[in-house]
Enzyme design. Structure first.
Site, PDB file in Angstrom:
ATOM      1  N   GLY A  59      41.225 -44.902  11.067  1.00  0.00           N
ATOM      2  CA  GLY A  59      40.169 -43.820  11.229  1.00  0.00           C
ATOM      3  C   GLY A  59      39.238 -44.073  12.229  1.00  0.00           C
ATOM      4  N   CYS A  86      43.622 -51.224  10.505  1.00  0.00           N
ATOM      5  CA  CYS A  86      42.583 -50.939  11.132  1.00  0.00           C
ATOM      6  C   CYS A  86      41.531 -50.772  10.303  1.00  0.00           C
ATOM      7  CB  CYS A  86      42.815 -49.812  11.900  1.00  0.00           C
ATOM      8  SG  CYS A  86      41.874 -49.878  13.689  1.00  0.00           S
ATOM      9  N   TYR A  87      40.687 -49.556  10.228  1.00  0.00           N
ATOM     10  CA  TYR A  87      39.729 -49.098   9.496  1.00  0.00           C
ATOM     11  C   TYR A  87      39.727 -49.400   8.150  1.00  0.00           C
ATOM     12  CZ  TYR A  87      35.762 -46.452   7.382  1.00  0.00           C
ATOM     13  OH  TYR A  87      34.400 -45.955   6.923  1.00  0.00           O
ATOM     14  N   HIS A 176      48.083 -51.396  14.454  1.00  0.00           N
ATOM     15  CA  HIS A 176      48.892 -50.401  13.647  1.00  0.00           C
ATOM     16  C   HIS A 176      50.287 -50.463  13.707  1.00  0.00           C
ATOM     17  CE1 HIS A 176      45.558 -47.244  13.481  1.00  0.00           C
ATOM     18  NE2 HIS A 176      45.034 -47.918  14.426  1.00  0.00           N
ATOM     19  N   GLU A 178      52.466 -48.941  11.950  1.00  0.00           N
ATOM     20  CA  GLU A 178      53.167 -47.426  11.812  1.00  0.00           C
ATOM     21  C   GLU A 178      53.736 -46.911  13.139  1.00  0.00           C
ATOM     22  OE1 GLU A 178      48.780 -46.191  11.672  1.00  0.00           O
ATOM     23  OE2 GLU A 178      50.087 -47.961  11.562  1.00  0.00           O
ATOM     24  N   ASP A 234      62.755 -23.876   7.246  1.00  0.00           N
ATOM     25  CA  ASP A 234      61.907 -23.913   6.234  1.00  0.00           C
ATOM     26  C   ASP A 234      62.085 -22.851   5.106  1.00  0.00           C
ATOM     27  OD1 ASP A 234      60.992 -25.872   8.155  1.00  0.00           O
ATOM     28  OD2 ASP A 234      58.860 -24.697   8.079  1.00  0.00           O
ATOM     29  N   LYS A 376      59.539 -32.040   8.389  1.00  0.00           N
ATOM     30  CA  LYS A 376      60.351 -31.181   8.830  1.00  0.00           C
ATOM     31  C   LYS A 376      61.746 -31.701   9.014  1.00  0.00           C
ATOM     32  CE  LYS A 376      59.993 -27.595  10.958  1.00  0.00           C
ATOM     33  NZ  LYS A 376      60.080 -26.187  10.640  1.00  0.00           N
TER      34      LYS A 376
END
Length: 520
Positions: A59, A86-87, A176, A178, A234, A376
């Site tokens: 964050g 991280c945060y 990070h 990710e 969608d 998606k």
């Protein structure tokens, strides 16, 4: 939510990082179900989801700031594994008795960590090997560990780049895992979700389909459902999934707003009727939409007018078929994330044209949103699972507001016609070049700017057309598509020569943070 998902899931508490959704993507890619919820809903989310493990995201805040995002210390007494990123690492240490300080040497970008000790979090890594490349993004750093924690890895400017309390299964990383810039980040997340938290990794799109069909039947019962159909992936997947669940209780409604792409209405209606045995109502509301939008320049006001007009039409058409108790729409997980302010930020208005928060009180309808938990690319995967043809699944997205959000400023039928022609040429050339399936979304924009130009011996004063093309997987982050100069020159020449009203073409090369694929 189905109990089988609850028993094998990970909860991600979001502290406002722009890449929180990437944590979810990586975890789902490994076959583990997860959900992102705001840090402020931690207690409620834990009761509802009953996860096997929890991740605290990064964050933009500093834990030392007054009013910084915080969670109740009781979260760490629940006996489930926790990974702070991280945060998330900093808030964990701060709450458990460690110390966090501003760093004189900030780390942003590529860095290398040195593994100091074996751990389940780094299982499969060579502790005595070369330094591990990671992606850092922090100004603060942990300077003192809580009792029970030990150092797993360090970097040049972060002595506690990775930490753990193995007894309580608490872990923290300053980098990070990710993002793609941490090459072995996926392995770290899999170690946490599979080996530490004990998730089976058995979540598949086939299992999601079965659960979704059961949930639709439970929610709807014997009632009628109307579905807003745009012809995009969608709404098409939503319609086919619901039809598989409840059959002819479903009626689809396609609305021509007058702001559709060239031949969009004919293509969607024929494509749907030829491929599926689902009742479909085709409504021409072009005059109504253009009248309502006349003289409106503010993009937020446009979206609200369009959303309200759609609701009016769905309500009216539902009455014609004897009423309906449910309205189905193809809300995706990015729509939900971008429509909720997790940390009090501006994201609350990103997707204001979606009815994510519910329908107007006057309507006696309830929303059915079976794709609400999917990204998606996962929707496309579900489409394949449902047997939907590729030309449905691979169509570029075309949101409800249509050309309205590709005409900044006032909208008119004349502007819509000019843009429609330019957009058609652009897509034609992309298809000719064999690039359509390599691009996630491409479209033309008619800018609210007119410039002087000379075409032959004639002086013109016409509009500027901008072209955009982006690559993306989940609809949350994207980068511009790097066209060859020859392609752009050819498209520009065609547009200027064939579309009266445009005398200049530019290409937008903006990369996107979450929420800004569309122009406005």
């Amino acid at each position: 939510m189905d109990d089988s998902l609850k028993k094998d899931s990970i909860l991600i508490l979001d502290f406002g990082s722009q890449v929180t959704q990437l944590i979810a993507r990586r975890i789902r890619e490994s076959g583990v179900y997860c959900q992102i919820l705001p840090f402020s809903q931690a207690e409620e989310a834990l009761k509802k989801l009953q996860p096997k493990g929890m991740i605290l995201s990064g964050g933009p805040s500093s834990v030392m700031e007054e009013g910084a995002p915080r969670i109740d210390k009781k979260v760490f007494e629940l006996g489930i594994p926790i990974l702070g990123i991280c945060y998330g690492q900093q808030i964990m240490c701060s709450l458990l008795g460690g110390e966090v300080e501003s760093s004189k040497e900030r780390e942003f970008g590529r860095a290398k960590i040195k593994l100091l000790k074996s751990s389940m979090l780094f299982e499969g890594f060579n502790v005595k090997g070369e330094a591990e490349p990671v992606w850092m993004s922090h100004g603060d750093k942990v300077t003192s560990l809580p009792d029970g924690f030990e150092v797993l890895a360090e970097s040049e400017n972060a002595p506690f780049a990775a930490i753990s309390d193995e007894e309580r299964s608490f872990y923290g990383v300053q980098f990070h895992p990710e993002v793609v810039h941490t090459p072995n980040g996926q392995k770290i997340l899999e170690n946490f979700t599979r080996k530490i938290s004990g998730c089976s990794g058995s979540w598949t799109m086939e299992s999601f389909k079965k659960i979704a069909i059961e949930n639709i039947r439970k929610q709807v019962g014997k009632a009628k459902v109307v579905c807003g159909l745009s012809g995009g992936v969608d709404s098409s997947v939503t319609a086919v999934l619901i039809h598989e669940a409840i059959g002819d209780q479903l009626t689809c409604i396609y609305v021509d707003t007058g702001l559709m792409r060239q031949d969009e209405t004919e293509e969607v209606v024929s494509m749907f009727r030829e491929n599926f045995n689902i009742p479909l109502i085709d409504v021409d509301a072009s005059e109504n939409f253009l009248t309502c939008l006349s003289g409106i320049s503010d993009p937020e006001e446009k979206r609200k007018i369009i959303g309200s007009s759609f609701i009016d039409i769905f309500e009216e058409e539902a009455k014609k078929i004897g009423g309906a108790d449910f309205l189905a729409q193809g809300t995706l997980y990015p729509d939900v994330i971008e429509s909720v302010s997790f940390t009090g930020g501006p994201s609350v208005t990103i997707k204001s044209h979606h009815n994510v928060g519910g329908l107007p009180e006057r309507m006696n309808m309830e929303l059915v949103e079976p794709l609400r938990e999917l990204f998606k690319d996962e929707v496309r995967e579900l489409g394949k699972e449902l047997g939907i043809p590729d030309h449905f699944i691979k169509r570029h997205p075309f949101p409800g507001p249509g050309l309205a959000i590709r005409i900044p400023g006032e909208i008119s039928a004349e502007k819509a016609n000019i843009l429609r022609k330019a957009d058609t040429i652009y897509i034609e050339e992309i298809r000719k070049a064999g690039l359509y399936n390599k691009i996630w979304q491409a479209f033309a924009v008619l800018l609210p700017v007119q410039t002087v130009g000379v075409m032959g011996d004639e002086r013109t004063y016409d509009f500027v057309c901008a072209l955009r093309a982006v690559t993306s997987l989940d609809g949350m982050t994207a980068d511009y598509y790097p066209f060859e100069q020859e392609f752009l020159a050819n498209v520009s020449t065609r547009i200027i020569n064939e579309v009266k009203g445009i005398n200049r073409v530019v290409y937008d090369i903006t990369s996107k943070p979450p929420g800004t694929i569309e122009w406005e």
